[in-house]
Design an enzyme around this catalytic site. Structure first.
Site, PDB file in Angstrom:
ATOM      1  N   SER A 160       0.828  -1.208   0.000  1.00  0.00           N
ATOM      2  CA  SER A 160       0.000   0.000   0.000  1.00  0.00           C
ATOM      3  C   SER A 160       0.862   1.259   0.000  1.00  0.00           C
ATOM      4  O   SER A 160       0.544   2.240  -0.671  1.00  0.00           O
ATOM      5  CB  SER A 160      -0.943   0.003   1.206  1.00  0.00           C
ATOM      6  OG  SER A 160      -0.211   0.038   2.422  1.00  0.00           O
ATOM      7  N   ARG A 217       0.448   3.557  -3.344  1.00  0.00           N
ATOM      8  CA  ARG A 217      -0.180   4.866  -3.103  1.00  0.00           C
ATOM      9  C   ARG A 217       0.695   5.978  -3.669  1.00  0.00           C
ATOM     10  O   ARG A 217       0.213   6.863  -4.394  1.00  0.00           O
ATOM     11  CB  ARG A 217      -0.390   5.091  -1.605  1.00  0.00           C
ATOM     12  CG  ARG A 217      -1.072   6.422  -1.275  1.00  0.00           C
ATOM     13  CD  ARG A 217      -1.117   6.687   0.216  1.00  0.00           C
ATOM     14  NE  ARG A 217      -1.965   5.727   0.903  1.00  0.00           N
ATOM     15  CZ  ARG A 217      -1.509   4.730   1.670  1.00  0.00           C
ATOM     16  NH1 ARG A 217      -0.210   4.569   1.834  1.00  0.00           N
ATOM     17  NH2 ARG A 217      -2.323   3.904   2.268  1.00  0.00           N
ATOM     18  N   ASN A 220      -0.238   8.094  -7.280  1.00  0.00           N
ATOM     19  CA  ASN A 220      -0.434   9.548  -7.259  1.00  0.00           C
ATOM     20  C   ASN A 220       0.566  10.278  -8.140  1.00  0.00           C
ATOM     21  O   ASN A 220       0.209  11.210  -8.869  1.00  0.00           O
ATOM     22  CB  ASN A 220      -0.344  10.064  -5.821  1.00  0.00           C
ATOM     23  CG  ASN A 220      -1.629   9.867  -5.049  1.00  0.00           C
ATOM     24  OD1 ASN A 220      -2.564  10.639  -5.168  1.00  0.00           O
ATOM     25  ND2 ASN A 220      -1.690   8.808  -4.260  1.00  0.00           N
TER      26      ASN A 220
END
Length: 213
Positions: free
Chosen positions: A141, A145, A149
């Site tokens: 994660s 993440r 982004n």
């Protein structure tokens, strides 16, 4: 330095004290451990921020500059590559294991992943599967993440840049759009660096928590 500090020194001291405060609030352990985690957290924040900030350089500038030196393919933003973000998150993953063993011993590590959340020997396989998934989800994660982004941010810069090849009316929109997205992106790159740092602190504080489950 002694005497009246410069503005740069004041800023650096504020950042260091801010990170140290975050670690103190989350990691209740000896000064020795806290200082190591604080140093790691500050390094992660600065490193991720600088890597993310490369996205603010015009998208064609660095690849074309590299092309002059015979490098025909260049991904300028390291964090827009899953290899870079996974590299950092895997380091955090091994530190989680290291601090778990350091605080609870190897037996404590085994207990944590076999007798939690269900404190029943018959449910050891279920506990092991649940805890392993939880453990592996942390670095994955973290990596995805940040990668997601930054990849999306880079893609938007590229899509805006493509507008310059259109007619004059549409191309004229490119400059204000690039400026608006760049200003917003400054918030994004800072937030992503903070999230990566903060989650690292939280994960390591959980790993070092001496409370017996």
């Amino acid at each position: 330095t002694t005497g009246v500090p410069s503005k740069l020194q004041c800023f650096v001291e504020m950042v260091v004290e801010w990170v140290d405060g975050l670690v103190k609030d989350n990691l209740h352990s000896s000064h020795h451990i806290r200082h190591k985690v604080a140093a790691l957290a500050l390094t992660i924040f600065c490193w991720v921020f600088v890597m993310n900030a490369i996205d603010l350089v015009p998208v064609d500038f660095l690849p074309q500059l590299a092309n002059l030196f015979g490098i025909h393919y260049l991904r300028a933003v390291p964090t827009a590559d899953i290899s870079a973000t996974l590299g950092m998150s895997i380091c955090v993953f091994f530190l989680i294991l290291f601090y778990t063993v350091k605080s609870k011993g190897f037996g404590g590590l085994v207990k944590e992943y076999t007798l939690h959340p269900f404190n029943n020997k018959a449910l050891i396989p279920v506990n092991f599967i649940l805890e392993t998934v939880t453990l592996l989800a942390k670095p994955i994660s973290l990596a995805f993440r940040l990668f997601g982004n930054m990849y999306a941010g880079e893609l938007i810069f590229i899509l805006i840049a493509v507008m310059y090849s259109a007619n004059v009316a549409i191309a004229a929109l490119g400059i204000p759009l690039h400026l608006a997205w760049a200003i917003f992106h400054i918030l994004v790159i800072t937030l992503q660096a903070f999230i990566f740092m903060m989650l690292t602190i939280v994960y390591l504080s959980i790993a070092y928590n001496k409370a017996d489950h």
